[in-house]
Structure formats: C-alpha cells, structure tokens
Write an enzyme that holds these catalytic residues in place. Sequence first.
Site, PDB file in Angstrom:
ATOM      1  N   ASP A   8      31.311  31.055  38.372  1.00 49.32           N
ATOM      2  CA  ASP A   8      31.437  32.209  37.506  1.00 49.32           C
ATOM      3  C   ASP A   8      31.113  31.730  36.086  1.00 49.32           C
ATOM      4  O   ASP A   8      31.100  30.527  35.814  1.00 49.32           O
ATOM      5  CB  ASP A   8      32.863  32.755  37.599  1.00 49.32           C
ATOM      6  CG  ASP A   8      33.085  33.964  36.715  1.00 49.32           C
ATOM      7  OD1 ASP A   8      32.235  34.868  36.727  1.00 49.32           O
ATOM      8  OD2 ASP A   8      34.103  33.992  35.999  1.00 49.32           O
ATOM      9  N   ASP A  10      32.037  33.712  32.615  1.00 49.53           N
ATOM     10  CA  ASP A  10      32.994  34.031  31.549  1.00 49.53           C
ATOM     11  C   ASP A  10      34.394  33.525  31.876  1.00 49.53           C
ATOM     12  O   ASP A  10      34.924  33.780  32.966  1.00 49.53           O
ATOM     13  CB  ASP A  10      33.027  35.538  31.327  1.00 49.53           C
ATOM     14  CG  ASP A  10      31.662  36.076  30.922  1.00 49.53           C
ATOM     15  OD1 ASP A  10      30.989  35.419  30.109  1.00 49.53           O
ATOM     16  OD2 ASP A  10      31.269  37.144  31.435  1.00 49.53           O
TER      17      ASP A  10
END
Length: 225
Positions: A8, A10
């Site tokens: 991922d 953020d």
Amino acid sequence: MRQLALFDLDHTLIPIDSDYEWGQFLCRIGAVDAEAFAHRNADFFAQYQAGTLDPVEYLEFALRTLSQFKRPQLDEFHAQFMQEVIQPALLPAAFDLLKKHQDQGDLIAIITATNRFVTTPIAAALGVEHLLAAEPELDTHLNVTGKLIGVPTSGSGKVVHLHDWLRQRDQQLSDFSHSYFYSDSHNDIPLLEVVTHPVATNPNAKLSAHAQARGWPQINLFHQQ
C-alpha cells in the site's frame, strides 16, 4: 520460485495520505475554492479512516477536480506538489524495506486506492516500476475527463486488480513461493487475507487488533523518524 511483494502507499510507504494532501495542496495554492473543497476533502478522509467511505463517490469527486485543468497545468501543479509535500515524506525506512525485496529479486508493486495521476510520480520516486491504482479516464490529449475506469482499487477491489494485473503478465498468485502485502489499514484486509505473508505496517487500531488476532507480524516504519 520468485517472490511477490505488494505495498500500500499512503501511511504505509509514506507517513501521509497523498490523496488528502493533494487536495490540501490545491487549496493552498488557490487552484480550487479552499473552504468548500477542504470541507468536502476532510469529510471523505474521515469516512476513509472510519471504514465507511464509498470509493466510487470519492473518486468521482477527486477526478472531477482533476478534470477542471488541462494536462500541462496539472503536471505543473504535480511537480510543485512533489517538491513541497512528497519529497519530505520519502523517508529512509521505506527505502530500506523496498531495498530488502529488491535485493531478493522479488517482483514489487504498489497497489493503492489513490488515483494513478497523483501516485505515478510518487511510485517513481520510490523506485517502484509497477503501480496498481484507480484509473482515471483520459482524452486524446491526456486530459482527465472526470470518469473512473473499472472498479476502484480499494477493499476487495485490490484483490480484483491484483489478479487482473497478474493475468496480464501470464501469472497467478500461486506462481510465487511467497507473497507479501504491507498495509496500514483495515480497509486492506481482503488483500492481506489472500497473500501468504501479510504484514500490518504502521497499522491503525482496527488493523492492529485484527493482525494480533490472526498472528500477523506488525511493523512501524516511521515511529523513529
């Protein structure tokens, strides 16, 4: 057999939410109505943190904002955004984690709910070639039309996009001896559940509790930064 390492973006590889910060940046430079946009942006961010965000609704809002500008202007904005917001958020711990998988010869990809326009330069700055992100429709001049192509890359949509990407490469998840996914959010539990090595990374409270119950490792890349 080769390994697969998925990340991922953020709050996982960077300690900020690039989508939210992009909106704040547009407000700061006067590109959008600051009061109205900041209020709407904050509402969506709170929904994301609570796990109640409608990803299609949010992406349509974000892409409509991008569609207000021609591509040269957007690219100019983004270069400034990278310099002022993203570069200070690229921290050694993230590069070290990526390098560990690069040194092992793993196939590496970032898979993020944020749209491709915002995230492509960030993935490049992190040295990651493969990016799976929400796909904005582009016209013949590469201007963003405001429409989303396909399903969002969030929740179970990340699993869909991962399988589609691997299929395009004539691969499948079972081709890899080990598959890793690093994420901070409980929203990513569907993908964390299908890899062989899920890693809760800078996890929020809901993911931390889930990881503890499932016996998943938990790491924090940024607590010493």
